[in-house]
Design an enzyme around this catalytic site. Sequence first.
Site, short mmCIF file in Angstrom:
data_model
loop_
_atom_site.label_atom_id
_atom_site.label_comp_id
_atom_site.label_asym_id
_atom_site.label_seq_id
_atom_site.Cartn_x
_atom_site.Cartn_y
_atom_site.Cartn_z
N ASP A 258 -86.87 -25.05 102.39
CA ASP A 258 -87.31 -25.76 101.45
C ASP A 258 -86.69 -27.10 101.47
O ASP A 258 -85.21 -27.01 101.70
CB ASP A 258 -87.38 -25.07 100.09
CG ASP A 258 -88.00 -26.17 99.02
OD1 ASP A 258 -89.27 -26.89 99.21
OD2 ASP A 258 -87.51 -26.93 98.06
N GLU A 347 -92.42 -26.02 104.72
CA GLU A 347 -93.68 -26.60 103.78
C GLU A 347 -94.44 -27.54 104.73
O GLU A 347 -94.06 -28.14 105.44
CB GLU A 347 -93.24 -27.28 102.66
CG GLU A 347 -92.25 -28.17 102.82
CD GLU A 347 -91.70 -28.77 101.33
OE1 GLU A 347 -92.36 -28.73 100.47
OE2 GLU A 347 -90.30 -29.11 101.41
N CYS A 400 -93.66 -18.67 90.28
CA CYS A 400 -92.46 -17.82 90.08
C CYS A 400 -92.39 -17.10 90.94
O CYS A 400 -93.17 -16.11 91.64
CB CYS A 400 -92.56 -17.08 88.71
SG CYS A 400 -91.22 -15.97 88.41
N CYS A 403 -92.44 -13.11 89.48
CA CYS A 403 -93.96 -12.51 88.92
C CYS A 403 -94.92 -13.08 89.70
O CYS A 403 -96.19 -12.60 89.61
CB CYS A 403 -93.69 -12.61 87.49
SG CYS A 403 -93.99 -14.08 86.95
N CYS A 419 -89.21 -19.10 84.05
CA CYS A 419 -90.57 -18.44 83.96
C CYS A 419 -90.94 -18.21 82.46
O CYS A 419 -89.87 -17.32 82.00
CB CYS A 419 -90.76 -17.34 85.03
SG CYS A 419 -92.24 -16.64 84.93
N CYS A 422 -91.95 -13.93 82.86
CA CYS A 422 -90.94 -12.79 83.05
C CYS A 422 -89.34 -13.32 82.91
O CYS A 422 -88.39 -12.47 83.28
CB CYS A 422 -91.04 -12.36 84.68
SG CYS A 422 -90.53 -13.34 85.68
N ASP A 429 -84.92 -25.16 93.66
CA ASP A 429 -85.10 -25.26 95.48
C ASP A 429 -85.20 -23.88 95.89
O ASP A 429 -85.83 -23.68 96.89
CB ASP A 429 -83.79 -25.86 95.82
CG ASP A 429 -83.87 -27.39 95.45
OD1 ASP A 429 -85.12 -27.94 95.08
OD2 ASP A 429 -82.93 -28.09 95.38
ZN LIG Z 1 -92.10 -15.03 86.48
#
Ligand SMILES: [Zn+2]
Length: 449
Positions: A258, A347, A400, A403, A419, A422, A429
């Site tokens: 990334d 990407e 995320c 999860c 998040c 979770c 990054d």
């Molecule tokens: Zn999460």
Amino acid sequence: METSATPPRRTSPLVSRTGEVLSRPVTFQFALDPTAEQRGLFARCAGARRFAVNHHLARVKANLDTRAIERAETGEPVTPSLSWSKFSFINEFNAWKNGKLDDSPEADDGARGLSWRHEIPGDVFESASVDAAQALANWSDSKKGKRRGASVGFPRFAAKGKVVPSFRLRNRSGLGETQAVRFSDATHLRLPVVGAVKVLGPTRQVRRMLEAGRLHIYSATLTERGGRWLVSLTGVAAQFHPARRSTRDRHPAGVGVDRGITSLAVCADTEGTLLAAFEGVRELRNAEARLTCAQKALARTTPGSKGRTKAKSRLNRRHRKVALTRRHLVHQVSSWLVTHCTSLVLEDLNVAGMVKNRSLATSVHDAAMGELSRQIAYKAKWYGVEVTYADRFFASSKTCSGCGEVKSVLSLGTRIYVCASCDLSIDRDLNAAINLARWTPVLRATSST
Ligand SMILES: [Zn+2]
């Protein structure tokens, strides 16, 4: 420095005297330290190249204009169209400069032909003819919609001071013969007509490859940048030894790369381990800030003044500094990636440019990612690394990695991804790099349903 080049047009690969198959396009670039006499010759060759390019462009333009007028007047042009092929350009220019054509130049004493043609290596004219033909082909293909990318206009006339002084000399020698372009010793490169030119920087790698028959040079391109002459030796080399291509000691799983906000690149694997984070963004941004200063200083000077010349050369130096810094940093990253990984996920750059904040990810940073992608593309082939580009709709930053929950908004200033589902708290990054590592075309198909 060893970089990639456009692959030569050849159907079967070359095989050197030592039995090596030469199929890897490479370019080696060196700075030169020419004598005053050689500098003069280089400048004349660059001038001759501009002259030949302009000769062809003017001919084609005149022909097109005449035909356009005739078409407007009678509906059907009488003047035949010119051939734009490389061969006809080369032949026409040779005949023209040697005084064999009706429109060839003529001196006062009746001598026909271009008076200074013998001072310039014939190759300079030939490669200029090839380049002019190629530029016209690009324009014509672009007009017909046969060419991808931004549309290409009619080639510009090569004006002195507007184009980078450059010319190309071919190495016409075949394999096994004495090469016209060769190193006469560790610090001197021999070029056709020019003779031995002093080379700066280490030449051991390229000399050893030549001695072992693992490299064949097609041509030498000389270019003046920022007051310094550089040579690019373009050719084909043998593939790396299998030991160098071995994936035994490399990371076995997919690695996501990334573009970070504070680092040049962040690399992580599917397990969520941070493999490497490359700094260098600040260095690039500082170089760009100095470039901006030089641009402003130039704008304040009076046209034609001594100060303007000075400011211009300072600006050129800083442009070069930015480009060299970027290339150097990015070579470190790309080399690390292809020698430590077996498969990479990057990407899609088109979407990356749209999503990320301009003020955070500066133009310099964008250019660095473009360069990284370019370098990875050719180095991956050398080292047998598989490269995939994540789908342009894949939200690597907003997803995320714990999860799979996708945030609808992620502010660009947010450094830490938190998040809500979770409670995962992770560097932004790193989170994106992990998501990229796990990206597969299938994953996207399931996550979108
Ligand atoms: Zn999460």
